[in-house]
Design a protein around this motif. Structure first.
Motif, short mmCIF file in Angstrom:
data_model
loop_
_atom_site.label_atom_id
_atom_site.label_comp_id
_atom_site.label_asym_id
_atom_site.label_seq_id
_atom_site.Cartn_x
_atom_site.Cartn_y
_atom_site.Cartn_z
N GLN A 43 39.58 40.52 39.38
CA GLN A 43 40.05 39.54 38.41
C GLN A 43 39.15 39.49 37.18
OE1 GLN A 43 40.44 35.58 40.00
NE2 GLN A 43 41.25 34.72 38.11
N GLU A 44 37.83 39.60 37.39
CA GLU A 44 36.91 39.51 36.26
C GLU A 44 37.07 40.70 35.30
OE1 GLU A 44 34.44 40.92 39.89
OE2 GLU A 44 36.10 39.58 39.45
N ARG A 45 37.43 41.87 35.85
CA ARG A 45 37.68 43.03 35.00
C ARG A 45 38.94 42.80 34.15
NH1 ARG A 45 36.06 47.07 31.76
NH2 ARG A 45 37.29 48.97 31.99
N GLY A 46 39.95 42.22 34.75
CA GLY A 46 41.16 41.90 34.01
C GLY A 46 40.90 40.92 32.88
N GLN A 47 40.10 39.91 33.18
CA GLN A 47 39.77 38.92 32.15
C GLN A 47 38.98 39.54 31.01
OE1 GLN A 47 37.70 36.06 34.59
NE2 GLN A 47 39.56 34.95 35.15
N GLU A 48 38.08 40.45 31.36
CA GLU A 48 37.27 41.14 30.36
C GLU A 48 38.15 41.94 29.40
OE1 GLU A 48 34.30 45.03 30.22
OE2 GLU A 48 34.57 43.95 32.11
N ALA A 50 41.45 41.61 28.92
CA ALA A 50 42.37 40.73 28.21
C ALA A 50 41.70 40.11 27.00
CB ALA A 50 42.89 39.64 29.16
N LYS A 51 40.45 39.72 27.17
CA LYS A 51 39.69 39.13 26.06
C LYS A 51 39.36 40.16 24.99
CE LYS A 51 35.45 36.51 25.08
NZ LYS A 51 34.23 35.91 25.66
N THR A 56 47.76 42.02 28.65
CA THR A 56 48.15 41.04 29.65
C THR A 56 47.88 41.57 31.05
OG1 THR A 56 49.92 40.31 28.18
CG2 THR A 56 50.04 39.57 30.46
N VAL A 57 47.31 40.75 31.91
CA VAL A 57 47.09 41.12 33.30
C VAL A 57 48.30 40.65 34.11
CG1 VAL A 57 45.59 40.92 35.30
CG2 VAL A 57 44.60 40.88 33.00
#
Length: 271
Positions: A43-48, A50-51, A56-57
């Motif tokens: 999840q943290e990789r997706g957030q990184e 996306a930012k 979009t994840v």
């Protein structure tokens, strides 16, 4: 900017180094970040991502069923487990692009219930800077618009070459693994400079700029590597002495054997 006819959404499964490189290439070539959906394990990789990119994840099933192009950027060893998860949700017209070393179009098609709109791509890590070299092969079900999409996308990653699939393993041994050969040689030059008394900082500066400048000459001069080497080598001079050591060690055979080992391993990954 590319005009991606008929492409409204691109899904990327696996967002490691190469997956991220292709996110950047898609955006660099004109695709809106909102049109890119990514599937990640962490999840943290997706957030990184996306930012960083505005992508979009999305969950696996939704990404597959809503994408005009599906890019596979996972590790080759995970493909056999992934394909059965993809197949039930894959639309017949979706273009599947594989970045997986060694995995054949036939194996991917079989795992996707006979899907034929498949492209096999072997990129390399300079893709991250838009300076990559990719070889790609097309399955029979890839239409003209999809071919244009692939050409435009790979242009945004650097240079590309359409090749018969049977040469993909040779390409892996050449350009796919090639950056690592280059970096290993740079490491050896830095170590050699340190052994001659230079500090690591100075050794690194001298070596890296020498390599960068030499690569620019190779690309821009129009001369072959042989001609450029000869221009720098005086008869019985210092450079000739160094090259003599390389030749005595069998550098051509060492490099050829290393490339063959990479190609062989790529073939093994297909099994």
């Amino acid at each position: 900017m590319a005009n991606y006819k008929g492409i409204s959404r691109v899904g990327i499964i696996g967002a490691g180094t190469m997956g991220e490189a292709f996110i950047a290439a898609l955006i660099r070539s004109g695709l809106q970040p909102s049109s890119i959906a990514i599937v990640v394990r962490r999840q943290e990789r997706g957030q990184e991502l996306a930012k960083k990119y505005g992508v979009t994840v999305v969950g696996l099933a939704e990404t597959i069923s809503s994408s005009d192009v599906l890019l596979l950027g996972i590790k080759p060893q995970g493909l056999s487990e992934l394909l059965p998860e993809i197949a039930p949700h894959l639309r017949p017209q979706t273009l599947v692009i594989s970045l997986l070393a060694g995995k054949t179009i036939a194996a991917i098609s079989e795992g996707l219930s006979g899907h034929t709109a498949i492209v096999r791509v072997m990129p390399n890590t300079p893709t991250l800077l838009g300076k990559g070299m990719a070889g790609y092969s097309l399955a029979t079900g890839v239409n003209e618009d999809q071919k244009k999409f692939v050409d435009q996308l790979l242009t945004a990653t650097g240079k590309s070459l359409l090749i018969p699939e049977e040469l993909q393993n040779a390409l892996t041994g050449t350009s796919g693994s090639g950056p690592a050969y280059f970096f290993r040689f740079v490491e050896a030059m830095i170590d050699g400079a340190i052994a001659l008394g230079l500090s690591r900082e100075d050794a690194t500066t001298l070596t890296v700029q020498t390599i960068v400048g030499s690569a620019a000459m190779l690309e821009e001069s129009g001369d072959s590597p042989t001609v450029l080497r000869e221009k720098v080598t005086s008869l019985k001079g210092a450079t000739a002495e160094a090259l003599g050591v390389f030749n005595e060690a069998g550098i051509s055979k060492i490099v050829a054997d290393a490339m063959a080992a990479s190609a062989k391993r790529a073939a093994e990954l297909a099994q």
